[in-house]
Design an enzyme around this catalytic site. Sequence first.
Site, PDB file in Angstrom:
ATOM      1  CG  ASP A  29      76.394  88.105 -15.488  1.00 23.07           C
ATOM      2  OD1 ASP A  29      76.462  88.835 -15.672  1.00 23.07           O
ATOM      3  OD2 ASP A  29      75.877  88.035 -14.386  1.00 23.07           O
ATOM      4  CB  ILE A  30      77.973  83.975 -13.019  1.00 26.03           C
ATOM      5  CG1 ILE A  30      78.068  82.405 -11.606  1.00 26.03           C
ATOM      6  CG2 ILE A  30      77.929  85.158 -12.106  1.00 26.03           C
ATOM      7  CD1 ILE A  30      80.014  82.531 -11.705  1.00 26.03           C
ATOM      8  CB  SER A  93      81.914  94.199  -9.683  1.00 24.47           C
ATOM      9  OG  SER A  93      81.037  93.155 -10.927  1.00 24.47           O
ATOM     10  CG  HIS A  98      81.674  92.757 -18.933  1.00 27.73           C
ATOM     11  ND1 HIS A  98      82.579  93.332 -18.213  1.00 27.73           N
ATOM     12  CD2 HIS A  98      80.547  93.637 -17.969  1.00 27.73           C
ATOM     13  CE1 HIS A  98      82.055  93.719 -17.077  1.00 27.73           C
ATOM     14  NE2 HIS A  98      80.789  93.770 -17.134  1.00 27.73           N
TER      15      HIS A  98
HETATM   16  P1  DGP Z   1      80.412  94.843 -14.281  1.00 27.98           P
HETATM   17  O1  DGP Z   1      78.891  94.416 -12.953  1.00 27.98           O
HETATM   18  O2  DGP Z   1      79.024  94.951 -15.126  1.00 27.98           O
HETATM   19  O3  DGP Z   1      81.633  94.204 -13.789  1.00 27.98           O
HETATM   20  O4  DGP Z   1      79.567  92.820 -14.294  1.00 27.98           O
HETATM   21  C1  DGP Z   1      79.922  91.380 -13.984  1.00 27.98           C
HETATM   22  C2  DGP Z   1      79.560  90.657 -14.818  1.00 27.98           C
HETATM   23  O5  DGP Z   1      79.745  89.956 -14.572  1.00 27.98           O
HETATM   24  C3  DGP Z   1      77.985  90.467 -13.412  1.00 27.98           C
HETATM   25  O6  DGP Z   1      76.923  90.282 -13.715  1.00 27.98           O
HETATM   26  C4  DGP Z   1      78.309  89.067 -12.984  1.00 27.98           C
HETATM   27  C5  DGP Z   1      79.683  88.615 -14.122  1.00 27.98           C
HETATM   28  N1  DGP Z   1      80.738  87.606 -13.861  1.00 27.98           N
HETATM   29  C6  DGP Z   1      81.214  88.012 -12.940  1.00 27.98           C
HETATM   30  N2  DGP Z   1      82.448  87.133 -12.829  1.00 27.98           N
HETATM   31  C7  DGP Z   1      81.586  85.770 -13.393  1.00 27.98           C
HETATM   32  C8  DGP Z   1      82.062  84.535 -13.987  1.00 27.98           C
HETATM   33  O7  DGP Z   1      83.471  83.716 -13.405  1.00 27.98           O
HETATM   34  N3  DGP Z   1      81.618  83.982 -14.318  1.00 27.98           N
HETATM   35  C9  DGP Z   1      80.129  83.976 -14.788  1.00 27.98           C
HETATM   36  N4  DGP Z   1      79.637  84.109 -16.437  1.00 27.98           N
HETATM   37  N5  DGP Z   1      79.926  85.679 -15.144  1.00 27.98           N
HETATM   38  C10 DGP Z   1      80.579  86.065 -14.393  1.00 27.98           C
END
Ligand code: DGP
Length: 112
Positions: A29-30, A93, A98
């Site tokens: 996760d980023i 978001s 996921h």
């Molecule tokens: P949620 O809030 O449950 O939809 O989680 C979305 C997650 O995705 C959040 O923890 C941040 C992660 N995320 C969003 N954009 C990116 C990205 O471009 N790369 C990565 N590695 N994670 C991302």
Amino acid sequence: MDCVFCKIVKGQLPSKKVFEDERVYAFEDINPVAPTHVLIVPKKHIVGLQELTEEDACLVGHMFVVAKRIAQERNLKGGYRTVFNVGEDAGQSVFHLHLHLIGGRKMAWPPG
Ligand code: DGP
């Protein structure tokens, strides 16, 4: 399709890969909320749990098996959490299904 996780799965956006097979892709996760914070996503675009159909039931089961394997590899013996955020009230978001795998620290319940 303009979906950030589809682009990550296809290698069109960079990510730190943790695991991949024919059905799923897992990456860091980023914005990690714990020492381990891995996202397990299906390669197939599914908007979220609410959009799941019976034909994807095995795929979701496989996502949990992958989460368990990653937790074992990372030695998360004290425990960990697997989370689907479903819809905006739950904090979803990114609208590509996921599974969050979160661990490596003590967690509170109920979540915020
Ligand atoms: P949620 O809030 O449950 O939809 O989680 C979305 C997650 O995705 C959040 O923890 C941040 C992660 N995320 C969003 N954009 C990116 C990205 O471009 N790369 C990565 N590695 N994670 C991302």
